[in-house]
Design an enzyme around this catalytic site. Structure first.
Site: not given
Length: 163
Positions: A59, A61, A89, A92
């Site tokens: 992701h 992040e 999410c 993360c």
């Protein structure tokens, strides 16, 4: 938890995150971008790329955190702010806590999987050994448009492929 006052620097860093989200979209990845900042300087950047990297954890992040950790040669990132175009999410959020990131500024809410405000409000949990400052809504409309256009185009392509 959410504050609405953003500095000129906040706007600049979120605009960079939006550029990274556009880059992700150009790679046929969900358009999410992230920038990690310390003392007014970008120390890490990332964009969503789980498909192209064959890595469910890639992701934006996580990519920005990994990039910053390499740059500063430390797995802890105190006194930093993460700017991300979509509310993080659960995965993360865990990385943000472990990296000791101080502040998270996100653009659009993620109504299904966002855990800062939309679903679980994890930053409000008192059992974590680190607390985050969270600010949401900076360039939310711009981020939402990127996401909507991406998924609209993807659905359109899927419909054509099905014919």
């Amino acid at each position: 938890m959410t504050q609405t006052k953003f500095s000129e620097g906040d706007c600049c860093f979120m605009r960079r995150a939006l550029e990274l989200a556009e880059h992700a979209a150009s790679l046929n990845e969900v358009p999410v971008g992230a920038v990690l900042v310390r003392d007014g300087e970008i120390i890490g950047e990332g964009w969503n790329a789980p498909i192209s990297n064959h890595d469910a954890s890639h992701h934006a992040e996580i990519a920005a955190i990994r990039h910053a950790c390499r740059n500063v040669q430390n797995y802890r990132l105190p006194n930093t702010a993460l700017y991300v175009t979509l509310e993080p999410c659960t995965m993360c959020f865990g990385a943000l806590i472990h990296a000791r990131i101080e502040r998270v500024v996100f653009a659009a809410k993620e109504p299904r999987a966002g855990v800062l405000e939309s679903q679980l409000q994890l930053p409000e949990a008192s059992f974590y050994n680190h607390q985050l400052v969270v600010q949401g809504g900076l360039y939310a409309d711009e981020s939402a448009v990127l996401l909507k256009n991406f998924f609209k185009a993807r659905r359109s392509t899927s419909a054509i492929d099905a014919e």
